[in-house]
Design a protein around this motif. Structure first.
Motif, PDB file in Angstrom:
ATOM      1  N   ARG A 269      -4.950 -19.626  60.991  1.00 20.04           N
ATOM      2  CA  ARG A 269      -4.624 -20.629  59.980  1.00 20.04           C
ATOM      3  C   ARG A 269      -5.859 -21.049  59.178  1.00 20.04           C
ATOM      4  O   ARG A 269      -5.830 -21.122  57.950  1.00 20.04           O
ATOM      5  CB  ARG A 269      -3.992 -21.859  60.634  1.00 20.04           C
ATOM      6  N   LYS A 270      -6.974 -21.292  59.890  1.00 18.75           N
ATOM      7  CA  LYS A 270      -8.201 -21.703  59.200  1.00 18.75           C
ATOM      8  C   LYS A 270      -8.689 -20.623  58.245  1.00 18.75           C
ATOM      9  O   LYS A 270      -9.165 -20.920  57.142  1.00 18.75           O
ATOM     10  CB  LYS A 270      -9.287 -22.032  60.216  1.00 18.75           C
ATOM     11  N   THR A 271      -8.574 -19.383  58.652  1.00 18.75           N
ATOM     12  CA  THR A 271      -9.058 -18.289  57.811  1.00 18.75           C
ATOM     13  C   THR A 271      -8.190 -18.128  56.574  1.00 18.75           C
ATOM     14  O   THR A 271      -8.700 -17.876  55.473  1.00 18.75           O
ATOM     15  CB  THR A 271      -9.119 -16.977  58.610  1.00 18.75           C
TER      16      THR A 271
ATOM     17  N   ASN B 169      -5.169 -20.642  65.863  1.00 18.68           N
ATOM     18  CA  ASN B 169      -5.999 -21.618  65.157  1.00 18.68           C
ATOM     19  C   ASN B 169      -6.904 -20.929  64.139  1.00 18.68           C
ATOM     20  O   ASN B 169      -7.040 -21.374  62.994  1.00 18.68           O
ATOM     21  CB  ASN B 169      -6.847 -22.414  66.146  1.00 18.68           C
ATOM     22  N   VAL B 170      -7.526 -19.847  64.559  1.00 22.42           N
ATOM     23  CA  VAL B 170      -8.436 -19.109  63.676  1.00 22.42           C
ATOM     24  C   VAL B 170      -7.667 -18.520  62.496  1.00 22.42           C
ATOM     25  O   VAL B 170      -8.139 -18.551  61.349  1.00 22.42           O
ATOM     26  CB  VAL B 170      -9.164 -18.006  64.459  1.00 22.42           C
TER      27      VAL B 170
ATOM     28  N   ASP C 106     -17.642 -17.474  56.408  1.00 21.81           N
ATOM     29  CA  ASP C 106     -17.847 -18.383  55.289  1.00 21.81           C
ATOM     30  C   ASP C 106     -18.757 -17.766  54.237  1.00 21.81           C
ATOM     31  O   ASP C 106     -18.490 -17.861  53.032  1.00 21.81           O
ATOM     32  CB  ASP C 106     -18.435 -19.706  55.784  1.00 21.81           C
TER      33      ASP C 106
ATOM     34  N   GLU D 218      -6.605 -20.538  55.108  1.00 18.68           N
ATOM     35  CA  GLU D 218      -6.966 -21.677  54.258  1.00 18.68           C
ATOM     36  C   GLU D 218      -8.263 -21.411  53.502  1.00 18.68           C
ATOM     37  O   GLU D 218      -8.373 -21.674  52.300  1.00 18.68           O
ATOM     38  CB  GLU D 218      -7.096 -22.938  55.102  1.00 18.68           C
ATOM     39  N   LYS D 219      -9.271 -20.864  54.204  1.00 17.43           N
ATOM     40  CA  LYS D 219     -10.563 -20.601  53.566  1.00 17.43           C
ATOM     41  C   LYS D 219     -10.442 -19.524  52.499  1.00 17.43           C
ATOM     42  O   LYS D 219     -10.995 -19.657  51.397  1.00 17.43           O
ATOM     43  CB  LYS D 219     -11.583 -20.184  54.621  1.00 17.43           C
TER      44      LYS D 219
ATOM     45  N   GLN E  95       0.934 -21.922  53.478  1.00 14.75           N
ATOM     46  CA  GLN E  95      -0.107 -22.237  52.501  1.00 14.75           C
ATOM     47  C   GLN E  95       0.293 -21.861  51.076  1.00 14.75           C
ATOM     48  O   GLN E  95      -0.419 -22.170  50.117  1.00 14.75           O
ATOM     49  CB  GLN E  95      -1.407 -21.510  52.869  1.00 14.75           C
TER      50      GLN E  95
END
Length: 254
Positions: free
Chosen positions: A46-48, A43-44, A22, A50-51, A101
Motif C-alpha cells: 500500500r505504501k509503495t 503494508n509495504v 524513495d 501511494e508513493k 488509490q
C-alpha cells in the motif's frame, strides 16, 4: 529516442528495509511493485502504491515464485496451471490497492527465477501471459527481449515491452547469466553506464563471452536491491538525457 526506466520496488518486508525506493522514484518512469510472495507485504504494497502515485510513476505488478526466504531467485518446479494461479493471486492483491488509490496498473513484469524460466519455457510463458490477459488485458507484459515470454504475450493479444538490464551480464544466447556465477552482476558504475548506453543508443549488448547481441529494448531495469542503484539510475539518466534520449512510461503516465 525514448526509453522507459523501471525498477523493482516495494521489496521490504515487515521491519526489514530493502532497496532505495524513495530515491529511485526520482529517476524511474515505471515501478515494478512486489506482490507479497517473493518480497513485500500488505503494508509495504500500500505504501509503495501511494508513493508511486504521488511521484506520477507508472505502476506495475511484480509477481514471483512463493519464496520469501530465497527472494524469489530460486527455481521452483511449479506446473503452468499453478503458476497461472500464483500470478493471478498476486496481480489481484496489487490491483485492489491500486483501485483504492484510484490509479491503474499499467504493466506486469515477472520476478527473478519465474522471469528467467518464462524466458525459455513456453508452457510457463503461456501461463503468465494468460494470467495477465485474464486480469489486466490492457496492460503491458514486460519480458526479456527476444524471449518466449514476449512471444506468449503477442500470441494471446497483449501489448508487450522488451526489457534489458542495466546491471546483469548476458549469455551468448541472449539470456541472463545465472546469479550462481560470480560475474553475473555488473558491479561498477562505469560498467553499468556503458551497458545501458550500448543498449539504448546502439541497440546491442555484449555477452559475457564477447559476442554482440542485437536487441530492441523498450524499457531498462535497475534492480531495486542493487548496491548504489539510486545513484546509478540518476546519473545514467542524466548521461542519456545529454545524448538526446527522452523518458516516458509505456503506459503514458509520465
Amino acid at each position: 529516442m525514448r526509453i522507459d526506466l523501471n525498477a523493482d520496488v516495494g521489496e521490504s518486508y515487515g521491519q526489514f528495509t530493502i532497496g532505495e525506493d524513495d530515491a529511485l522514484f526520482e529517476s524511474i518512469t515505471s515501478a515494478n511493485i512486489a506482490c507479497g510472495l517473493h518480497a513485500g507485504d500488505f503494508n509495504v504494497m500500500r505504501k509503495t502504491v501511494e508513493k508511486a502515485s504521488r511521484k506520477n510513476v507508472s505502476i506495475g505488478a511484480h509477481p514471483g515464485y512463493p519464496d520469501i526466504q530465497g527472494f524469489g531467485r530460486r527455481d521452483m518446479a511449479m506446473p503452468p496451471r499453478e503458476v497461472y494461479n500464483a500470478v493471478v493471486y498476486q496481480i489481484g492483491a496489487l490491483k485492489q490497492f491500486c483501485a483504492i488509490q484510484g490509479v491503474p496498473i499499467s504493466h506486469v513484469k515477472p520476478h527473478g527465477a519465474l522471469y528467467n524460466t518464462a524466458a525459455v519455457d513456453v508452457g510457463i510463458a503461456d501461463a503468465i501471459a494468460e494470467a495477465v490477459y485474464d486480469t489486466l488485458p490492457d496492460a503491458y507484459l514486460y519480458g526479456l527481449c527476444n524471449s518466449e515470454l514476449m512471444e506468449a504475450g503477442k500470441r494471446i493479444g497483449l501489448k508487450t515491452a522488451g526489457e534489458a538490464f542495466a546491471d546483469r551480464r548476458y549469455t551468448a544466447e541472449g539470456t541472463l547469466c545465472s546469479r550462481l556465477l560470480s560475474n553475473a552482476v555488473l558491479r561498477t558504475y562505469e560498467e553499468i553506464e556503458k551497458q545501458v548506453k550500448d543498449i539504448v543508443l546502439k541497440k546491442q549488448v555484449r555477452s559475457v563471452t564477447g559476442e554482440l547481441i542485437s536487441l530492441q529494448a523498450d524499457t531498462i531495469c535497475f534492480h531495486g536491491d542493487g548496491e548504489g542503484v539510486a545513484h546509478n539510475a540518476s546519473t545514467i539518466r542524466r548521461a542519456l538525457e545529454e545524448a538526446g534520449v527522452r523518458f516516458s512510461a509505456l503506459g503514458g503516465l509520465t
